[in-house]
Write a protein that holds these residues in place. Structure first.
Motif, PDB file in Angstrom:
ATOM      1  N   CYS A  24       0.754  -1.117   0.029  1.00 56.69           N
ATOM      2  CA  CYS A  24      -0.008   0.035  -0.026  1.00 56.69           C
ATOM      3  C   CYS A  24       0.901   1.197  -0.162  1.00 56.69           C
ATOM      4  CB  CYS A  24      -0.827   0.032   1.132  1.00 56.69           C
ATOM      5  SG  CYS A  24      -2.277   1.109   1.115  1.00 56.69           S
ATOM      6  N   SER A  25       1.847   1.393   0.868  1.00 55.58           N
ATOM      7  CA  SER A  25       2.543   2.499   1.090  1.00 55.58           C
ATOM      8  C   SER A  25       3.592   2.737  -0.256  1.00 55.58           C
ATOM      9  CB  SER A  25       3.685   2.619   2.333  1.00 55.58           C
ATOM     10  OG  SER A  25       4.339   1.579   2.322  1.00 55.58           O
ATOM     11  N   GLY A  26       3.810   1.561  -0.843  1.00 56.33           N
ATOM     12  CA  GLY A  26       4.744   1.672  -2.073  1.00 56.33           C
ATOM     13  C   GLY A  26       4.158   2.354  -3.299  1.00 56.33           C
ATOM     14  N   ASP A  27       2.645   2.526  -3.308  1.00 51.19           N
ATOM     15  CA  ASP A  27       1.878   2.948  -4.275  1.00 51.19           C
ATOM     16  C   ASP A  27       1.725   4.496  -4.195  1.00 51.19           C
ATOM     17  OD1 ASP A  27      -1.596   2.552  -5.277  1.00 51.19           O
ATOM     18  OD2 ASP A  27       0.104   3.447  -6.425  1.00 51.19           O
ATOM     19  N   SER A  28       2.823   5.460  -4.431  1.00 52.97           N
ATOM     20  CA  SER A  28       2.687   6.626  -4.059  1.00 52.97           C
ATOM     21  C   SER A  28       2.243   7.592  -5.323  1.00 52.97           C
ATOM     22  CB  SER A  28       4.151   7.127  -3.410  1.00 52.97           C
ATOM     23  OG  SER A  28       4.925   7.057  -4.373  1.00 52.97           O
ATOM     24  N   LYS A  29       2.016   6.955  -6.319  1.00 56.16           N
ATOM     25  CA  LYS A  29       1.822   7.629  -7.548  1.00 56.16           C
ATOM     26  C   LYS A  29       0.397   8.396  -7.395  1.00 56.16           C
ATOM     27  CE  LYS A  29       2.045   7.152 -12.420  1.00 56.16           C
ATOM     28  NZ  LYS A  29       2.161   5.950 -13.655  1.00 56.16           N
ATOM     29  N   PRO A  30       0.192   9.380  -7.568  1.00 57.60           N
ATOM     30  CA  PRO A  30      -1.104  10.129  -7.433  1.00 57.60           C
ATOM     31  C   PRO A  30      -2.005   9.637  -8.871  1.00 57.60           C
ATOM     32  CG  PRO A  30       0.643  12.063  -7.761  1.00 57.60           C
ATOM     33  CD  PRO A  30       1.211  10.746  -8.001  1.00 57.60           C
ATOM     34  N   GLU A  31      -3.349   9.512  -8.321  1.00 56.93           N
ATOM     35  CA  GLU A  31      -4.312   9.103  -9.310  1.00 56.93           C
ATOM     36  C   GLU A  31      -5.038  10.451  -9.511  1.00 56.93           C
ATOM     37  OE1 GLU A  31      -5.372   6.023 -10.975  1.00 56.93           O
ATOM     38  OE2 GLU A  31      -3.380   5.322 -10.028  1.00 56.93           O
ATOM     39  N   MET A  32      -5.274  10.812 -11.075  1.00 57.61           N
ATOM     40  CA  MET A  32      -5.866  11.945 -11.497  1.00 57.61           C
ATOM     41  C   MET A  32      -7.081  11.561 -12.148  1.00 57.61           C
ATOM     42  SD  MET A  32      -4.038  14.476 -10.764  1.00 57.61           S
ATOM     43  CE  MET A  32      -2.492  14.410  -9.959  1.00 57.61           C
ATOM     44  N   THR A  33      -8.217  12.099 -11.700  1.00 59.75           N
ATOM     45  CA  THR A  33      -9.645  11.639 -12.353  1.00 59.75           C
ATOM     46  C   THR A  33      -9.841  13.053 -13.018  1.00 59.75           C
ATOM     47  OG1 THR A  33     -10.149  10.554 -10.520  1.00 59.75           O
ATOM     48  CG2 THR A  33     -12.067  11.058 -11.948  1.00 59.75           C
ATOM     49  N   ILE A  54      -9.813  18.604 -12.814  1.00 56.20           N
ATOM     50  CA  ILE A  54      -8.651  17.699 -12.714  1.00 56.20           C
ATOM     51  C   ILE A  54      -8.724  17.251 -11.111  1.00 56.20           C
ATOM     52  CG2 ILE A  54      -6.373  16.771 -12.778  1.00 56.20           C
ATOM     53  CD1 ILE A  54      -6.046  18.926 -14.828  1.00 56.20           C
ATOM     54  N   LYS A  55      -9.059  16.149 -10.744  1.00 54.52           N
ATOM     55  CA  LYS A  55      -9.310  15.573  -9.414  1.00 54.52           C
ATOM     56  C   LYS A  55      -7.916  14.812  -9.216  1.00 54.52           C
ATOM     57  CE  LYS A  55     -13.003  14.485  -6.127  1.00 54.52           C
ATOM     58  NZ  LYS A  55     -12.693  13.129  -5.856  1.00 54.52           N
ATOM     59  N   ASN A  56      -7.215  15.128  -7.885  1.00 56.00           N
ATOM     60  CA  ASN A  56      -6.150  14.530  -7.341  1.00 56.00           C
ATOM     61  C   ASN A  56      -6.835  13.570  -6.040  1.00 56.00           C
ATOM     62  OD1 ASN A  56      -4.074  13.237  -6.378  1.00 56.00           O
ATOM     63  ND2 ASN A  56      -2.864  15.360  -6.138  1.00 56.00           N
ATOM     64  N   ASP A  57      -6.861  12.248  -6.379  1.00 60.66           N
ATOM     65  CA  ASP A  57      -7.370  11.471  -5.496  1.00 60.66           C
ATOM     66  C   ASP A  57      -6.429  10.802  -4.340  1.00 60.66           C
ATOM     67  OD1 ASP A  57     -10.066  11.435  -6.106  1.00 60.66           O
ATOM     68  OD2 ASP A  57      -9.648  10.111  -7.779  1.00 60.66           O
ATOM     69  N   SER A  58      -5.240  11.372  -4.386  1.00 59.24           N
ATOM     70  CA  SER A  58      -4.125  10.876  -3.465  1.00 59.24           C
ATOM     71  C   SER A  58      -3.765  11.814  -2.689  1.00 59.24           C
ATOM     72  CB  SER A  58      -2.949  10.338  -4.479  1.00 59.24           C
ATOM     73  OG  SER A  58      -2.406  11.545  -4.988  1.00 59.24           O
ATOM     74  N   ALA A  59      -2.791  11.625  -1.458  1.00 59.34           N
ATOM     75  CA  ALA A  59      -2.471  12.065  -0.441  1.00 59.34           C
ATOM     76  C   ALA A  59      -1.148  12.918  -1.093  1.00 59.34           C
ATOM     77  CB  ALA A  59      -2.208  11.441   0.722  1.00 59.34           C
ATOM     78  N   ALA A  60      -0.473  12.821  -2.314  1.00 59.24           N
ATOM     79  CA  ALA A  60       0.500  13.650  -2.811  1.00 59.24           C
ATOM     80  C   ALA A  60       0.285  14.755  -3.781  1.00 59.24           C
ATOM     81  CB  ALA A  60       1.427  12.391  -3.598  1.00 59.24           C
ATOM     82  N   ALA A  61       0.698  15.875  -3.620  1.00 59.43           N
ATOM     83  CA  ALA A  61       0.419  17.015  -4.327  1.00 59.43           C
ATOM     84  C   ALA A  61       1.115  16.666  -5.862  1.00 59.43           C
ATOM     85  CB  ALA A  61       0.921  18.208  -3.674  1.00 59.43           C
ATOM     86  N   ASP A  62       0.618  17.199  -6.664  1.00 58.04           N
ATOM     87  CA  ASP A  62       1.204  17.275  -7.972  1.00 58.04           C
ATOM     88  C   ASP A  62       1.128  18.254  -8.864  1.00 58.04           C
ATOM     89  OD1 ASP A  62       2.523  15.796 -10.205  1.00 58.04           O
ATOM     90  OD2 ASP A  62       1.030  14.246 -10.431  1.00 58.04           O
ATOM     91  N   LYS A  63       1.707  18.441  -9.992  1.00 59.43           N
ATOM     92  CA  LYS A  63       1.683  19.681 -10.887  1.00 59.43           C
ATOM     93  C   LYS A  63       1.325  19.215 -12.202  1.00 59.43           C
ATOM     94  CE  LYS A  63       5.454  22.083  -8.400  1.00 59.43           C
ATOM     95  NZ  LYS A  63       5.000  23.280  -8.086  1.00 59.43           N
ATOM     96  N   LEU A  64       0.605  19.987 -12.772  1.00 59.67           N
ATOM     97  CA  LEU A  64       0.137  19.877 -14.407  1.00 59.67           C
ATOM     98  C   LEU A  64       1.494  20.725 -14.935  1.00 59.67           C
ATOM     99  CD1 LEU A  64      -1.447  19.105 -16.800  1.00 59.67           C
ATOM    100  CD2 LEU A  64      -2.780  21.343 -16.315  1.00 59.67           C
TER     101      LEU A  64
END
Ligand code: CU
Length: 159
Positions: A24-33, A54-64
């Motif tokens: 579970c913790s290894g899966d850190s790649k954000p999922e975008m919807t 664009i919705k980020n369903d993960s706990a990691a901030a990302d950038k377009l």
């Protein structure tokens, strides 16, 4: 009671739990919807805008960080300030949050179109994110006045 079997079983169960946690913790790649993606029918082949949520369903901030499309070789990320749009290098997609690309605000800008899409057409776009990688979306080409708040488009979705 066979204590040896019980112990082996307990060991197997705790090992399974450890594997589940690390998986579970290894899966850190954000999922975008992406939802509600559209492009108002462009006036000519000089430029067009792309809008979506664009919705980020993960706990990691990302950038377009960019976008690509068969419609244009020059896609830019624009923000609107004081009613003037300007190009930016990236836009934040907050953790467990969303980035709204909407009319009068942030948008994807297509420069130098290879054709002029009409209402009902679809335009494919590949969004590029710093962490989530590439996300492919289809924009529905809508009337020039469309703002994305068409109540008919949300009717009949089960709510
Ligand atoms: Cu623009």
């Amino acid at each position: 009671m066979n204590t040896r079997t019980t112990r082996t079983l307990a060991a197997a169960l705790s090992l399974a739990a450890v594997l589940a946690i690390s998986g579970c913790s290894g899966d850190s790649k954000p999922e975008m919807t992406v939802s509600g993606a559209f492009m108002p029918q462009p006036v000519n082949d000089k430029m067009a805008g792309g809008f979506m949520v664009i919705k980020n369903d993960s706990a990691a901030a990302d950038k377009l960080t960019g976008a690509a499309s068969p419609l244009s070789d020059d896609l830019q990320i624009h923000e609107t300030k004081d009613q003037k749009m300007q190009q930016v290098q990236s836009m934040d997609v907050p953790a467990n949050g969303e980035l709204k690309l909407e009319r009068g605000g942030n948008h994807i800008m297509f420069m130098g179109l290879k054709s002029t899409p009409k209402v009902g057409d679809k335009v494919t776009v590949e969004l590029r994110f710093e962490k989530a990688g590439t996300v492919k979306v289809e924009l529905d080409v809508k009337e020039r006045t469309y703002t994305g708040q068409d109540p008919a488009s949300t009717a009949g979705n089960g709510h």
